[in-house]
Write an enzyme that holds these catalytic residues in place. Sequence first.
Site, short mmCIF file in Angstrom:
data_model
loop_
_atom_site.label_atom_id
_atom_site.label_comp_id
_atom_site.label_asym_id
_atom_site.label_seq_id
_atom_site.Cartn_x
_atom_site.Cartn_y
_atom_site.Cartn_z
N SER A 54 0.80 -1.22 0.00
CA SER A 54 0.00 0.00 0.00
C SER A 54 0.83 1.27 0.00
O SER A 54 0.40 2.28 -0.57
CB SER A 54 -0.94 0.02 1.20
OG SER A 54 -1.84 -1.06 1.13
N HIS B 16 0.58 4.39 4.39
CA HIS B 16 -0.21 5.10 3.39
C HIS B 16 0.22 6.55 3.28
O HIS B 16 0.41 7.09 2.18
CB HIS B 16 -1.69 5.01 3.74
CG HIS B 16 -2.26 3.64 3.63
ND1 HIS B 16 -3.61 3.39 3.57
CD2 HIS B 16 -1.66 2.42 3.56
CE1 HIS B 16 -3.84 2.09 3.47
NE2 HIS B 16 -2.66 1.48 3.48
#
Length: 297
Positions: free
Chosen positions: A201, A248
């Site tokens: 991610s 993230h």
Amino acid sequence: MDQAAGGTPQDAGTPPTCYRHPDRATGVRCTRCERPVCPECMIDASVGFQCPECVRGGSGTGHTPAASRPRTLAGGTVVTDPRLLTKILVGLNVACYLVQLAVGDRFTARFELIGQAYVPLLGSVEGVADGQWYRLLTAMFLHGSPIHIIFNMLSLWWIGGPLEQALGRARYLALYVLSGLAGSALTYLIAAPNQPSLGASGAVFGLFGATAVLMRRLRYDMRPVVALLAINLIFTFSPGFNIAWQAHVGGLVAGVVIGYGMVHAPRERRALVQYGTCALVFVITLALALVRTGQLT
């Protein structure tokens, strides 16, 4: 997620579309014939970009043949398979997940991101703080469940392919790896040292950030990518999803910075600015990891 001549007439007021791909809006025009061209069709010239017809027609740019070779928006070489690296990255992630399933938790425990902790499966204290710096990279290719890898690989395919085509392979790979490392470094810095983390991610969010920068550079409609990014950030910070938000955020920030350096670099100093930006992000990433290592040792 990371777990813990010839263009179509335009109506007034509507954005122009590529003369070869009428479904693609663009803010870039050929510097010779002034036809609108999308990233796939634009070819780097001494000033601005040219369309394929002008280049093939011998209109010339004043450069040698090698220097006037077709280039992507960011200066990369135009290739026959613009999604090759994306396919390889998807394949690597899937292959690593299959190894995880075949070998079991012992493999995952050896390569997932963890700052410093006693790992019962390995029978010792393990982590980046103990010199296992490879975990910052290897954790990017591991996943915790089928839905985890499916979600990340779909995002990589949808976002990565067009971005690879616009940047070129070398720049795209630098963006992917550095965004993933930045996400790992921020997770290492902020998360509890015994909290494991894994997933692509951080790198994928880096691609999101760079895509937003690219779309703004081309004057595309920003609403779809902003909406998609907002939805992902809502999931990132929602309780109960067990998501390492640090990966993230770190990947997104790195992607925006690198993407800006890639697509806004002045042509006369393009390589210097682009790879200088990459070097800066790498140095900051390394500094974060060193600071955390100093805290834990």
